[in-house]
Design an enzyme around this catalytic site. Structure first.
Site, PDB file in Angstrom:
ATOM      1  N   ASP A  87      15.342   1.574   8.934  1.00  0.00           N
ATOM      2  CA  ASP A  87      14.454   0.801   9.796  1.00  0.00           C
ATOM      3  C   ASP A  87      13.910   1.795  10.814  1.00  0.00           C
ATOM      4  O   ASP A  87      14.678   2.326  11.633  1.00  0.00           O
ATOM      5  CB  ASP A  87      15.245  -0.327  10.489  1.00  0.00           C
ATOM      6  CG  ASP A  87      14.339  -1.267  11.272  1.00  0.00           C
ATOM      7  OD1 ASP A  87      13.254  -0.821  11.709  1.00  0.00           O
ATOM      8  OD2 ASP A  87      14.706  -2.447  11.452  1.00  0.00           O
TER       9      ASP A  87
ATOM     10  N   TYR B  31      -9.683  -2.120  14.075  1.00  0.00           N
ATOM     11  CA  TYR B  31      -9.567  -2.729  15.405  1.00  0.00           C
ATOM     12  C   TYR B  31      -8.747  -1.881  16.371  1.00  0.00           C
ATOM     13  O   TYR B  31      -8.516  -2.294  17.502  1.00  0.00           O
ATOM     14  CB  TYR B  31      -9.067  -4.179  15.315  1.00  0.00           C
ATOM     15  CG  TYR B  31      -7.755  -4.431  14.613  1.00  0.00           C
ATOM     16  CD1 TYR B  31      -6.571  -3.859  15.049  1.00  0.00           C
ATOM     17  CD2 TYR B  31      -7.695  -5.306  13.527  1.00  0.00           C
ATOM     18  CE1 TYR B  31      -5.359  -4.125  14.428  1.00  0.00           C
ATOM     19  CE2 TYR B  31      -6.496  -5.577  12.891  1.00  0.00           C
ATOM     20  CZ  TYR B  31      -5.327  -4.993  13.344  1.00  0.00           C
ATOM     21  OH  TYR B  31      -4.131  -5.245  12.731  1.00  0.00           O
TER      22      TYR B  31
ATOM     23  N   LEU C 141       0.827  -1.209   0.000  1.00  0.00           N
ATOM     24  CA  LEU C 141       0.000   0.000   0.000  1.00  0.00           C
ATOM     25  C   LEU C 141       0.858   1.254   0.000  1.00  0.00           C
ATOM     26  O   LEU C 141       0.465   2.280  -0.566  1.00  0.00           O
ATOM     27  CB  LEU C 141      -0.946  -0.004   1.208  1.00  0.00           C
ATOM     28  CG  LEU C 141      -2.003  -1.113   1.214  1.00  0.00           C
ATOM     29  CD1 LEU C 141      -2.866  -1.029   2.469  1.00  0.00           C
ATOM     30  CD2 LEU C 141      -2.873  -1.042  -0.038  1.00  0.00           C
TER      31      LEU C 141
ATOM     32  N   GLY D  21      -9.621  -1.680   5.587  1.00  0.00           N
ATOM     33  CA  GLY D  21     -10.043  -3.070   5.742  1.00  0.00           C
ATOM     34  C   GLY D  21      -9.093  -3.955   4.957  1.00  0.00           C
ATOM     35  O   GLY D  21      -7.923  -3.612   4.774  1.00  0.00           O
ATOM     36  N   PRO D  22      -9.565  -5.101   4.456  1.00  0.00           N
ATOM     37  CA  PRO D  22      -8.677  -6.014   3.750  1.00  0.00           C
ATOM     38  C   PRO D  22      -8.247  -5.515   2.369  1.00  0.00           C
ATOM     39  O   PRO D  22      -9.084  -5.316   1.486  1.00  0.00           O
ATOM     40  CB  PRO D  22      -9.498  -7.300   3.633  1.00  0.00           C
ATOM     41  CG  PRO D  22     -10.906  -6.883   3.787  1.00  0.00           C
ATOM     42  CD  PRO D  22     -10.924  -5.643   4.616  1.00  0.00           C
TER      43      PRO D  22
END
Ligand code: HXC
Length: 288
Positions: free
Chosen positions: A66, A148, A21, A190-191
């Site tokens: 990182d 969540y 993404l 979401g997914p």
């Protein structure tokens, strides 16, 4: 729907921007005229992504970083500013997550997820924010959370803890840093079946199909759908949106709690339930 080059003159830093993404967002921002800075852990991945994105014409910079290492975050931000100019937008996209029963997690597993999602996000945000405030420049932070973050979730507990923290940071800084012209916005996806996420969250066909069937719209998201939302939220058109989270999940979270999952029951099962609750049965306990 977007004005041509609506992100022109903006330098956008995307953490974890070499894949998934993050890359999809960077690609879209670039198409809309932004200059892009990608950071991530793997040089070859960053170089490939930067090459693909810059083929469309925009400037793309990248650095290995990182985000769990605050010193490295500071160095990279300094270097990017020297090379590309001042940052306008920070997209905290980098994440770490995998499904596991919580009783199987070691403390190192907890740290791996929380250090990336919560600490890494805060290190990047503080570094960008300090620079904006010091130089009197406005800025925008876009955080990627999860539905969540509000409810918690079993089997991804460290991620839920970390995303709840990122949500709190979004809202805290939306107020604290607004007088400096710094906006905070967030997206709760979401997914979206990207390779990195699906390998860790839905590694079997059954799990992948469960992810999809949880969504009332009956499908998973396309990365460009999220990228378009992100482009709007970081643009000047969204200049009065501050401290808000936009969910893009096909309605998944609304069906994920309480009894909503009963939508998967078929007619036969409902007949059975009805017969068990039929009024007049000798052993029936009156409601209440
Ligand atoms: C159980 C696991 C595990 C797994 C790692 N560990 N993967 N335990 N199940 N699948 C444990 C290891 O055994 C180790 O503990 C500890 O976690 C650290 O693992 P390392 O591999 O050494 O860590 P590291 O190399 O730092 O990698 C971090 C990582 C990894 C988070 C574990 O998965 C990663 O790099 N992820 C980045 C990309 C990613 O996760 N993308 C998906 C984001 S999806 P021990 O005790 O053995 O040493 C997302 C979406 C949310 O965020 C919303 C969804 C709807």
């Amino acid at each position: 729907m977007f004005a041509d080059k609506m992100l022109r003159n903006k330098l956008v830093l995307v953490t974890g921007g070499g894949t998934g993404l993050g890359k999809a967002m960077a690609q879209r921002f670039s198409e809309l005229g932004a200059d892009i800075a990608l950071i991530g852990r793997r040089e070859e991945v960053l170089a490939t992504a930067a090459g693909e994105i810059s083929r469309e014409g925009g400037r793309v910079f990248y650095r290995i970083c990182d985000i769990r290492d605050p010193e490295r975050v500071a160095t990279v931000m300094r270097e990017l500013e020297a090379e590309a100019g001042p940052l306008d937008v920070l997209v905290n996209n980098a994440a770490g997550n995998f499904i596991s029963p919580s009783e199987r997690l070691s403390h190192r597993a907890v740290d791996a997820v929380i250090d990336i999602v919560l600490h890494g996000t805060l290190y990047c945000t503080l570094e960008a924010g300090k620079r904006w405030i010091e130089h009197g420049r406005p800025g925008t932070v876009l955080n990627i959370v999860a539905a969540y973050a509000w409810t918690g979730s079993g089997y991804v507990m460290p991620s839920a803890v970390a995303k709840a923290g990122v949500l709190a940071a979004t809202r805290s800084l939306a107020v604290e840093w607004a007088p400096h012209g710094i906006r905070h916005v967030a997206i709760a996806p979401g997914p979206f079946p990207t390779e990195g996420a699906w390998q860790r969250l839905a590694p079997t066909e059954r799990l992948a199909s469960m992810m999809q069937s949880r969504v009332p719209l009956g499908r998973v998201g396309q990365p460009v759908e999220l990228a378009n939302l992100a482009a709007y939220l970081i643009s000047d058109y969204a200049g009065f949106i501050n401290g808000e989270v936009v969910t893009i999940d096909g309605g998944e979270w609304l069906s994920g709690t309480g009894f909503n999952s009963l939508r998967s029951l078929d007619a036969e099962e409902w007949d059975l339930i009805r017969s068990l609750a039929k009024p007049g049965r000798k052993d029936q306990v009156p409601p209440g």
